[in-house]
Scaffold this motif. Sequence first.
Motif: not given
Length: 103
Positions: A34-52
């Motif tokens: 995501f581009k936010r406030n002029g910078a690139i926000m890098h995100v990883i989303a996953s299910i880890d051990g049953g937790r989001e």
Amino acid sequence: MKDLRELNPYRVKNPFVEAILPLSNPRNSGIFEFKRNGAIMHVIASIDGGREHVSVSFGNKELSEKDIEWLAKQFFKPEELNAVYEGPPGMPEAHTRHLWRQP
């Protein structure tokens, strides 16, 4: 967690991350930018051990509380936001923050 296919315009490929994390279900996992406030926000989303889990970094820029609030709203449903918590301090990545939710 929201159906992350809604965020497909922000989804990116990263073979290195994909090789070490199980990101095969696009509904609840993926890599995003995501581009936010002029910078690139890098995100990883996953299910880890049953937790989001959502991991976010701006590289060398510190994330503000407003950035974290904005991010949580992108990945979690409004009724889930009260159950979202930030990972413990002292994580090895200085400019990375982690959000978790136990479904």
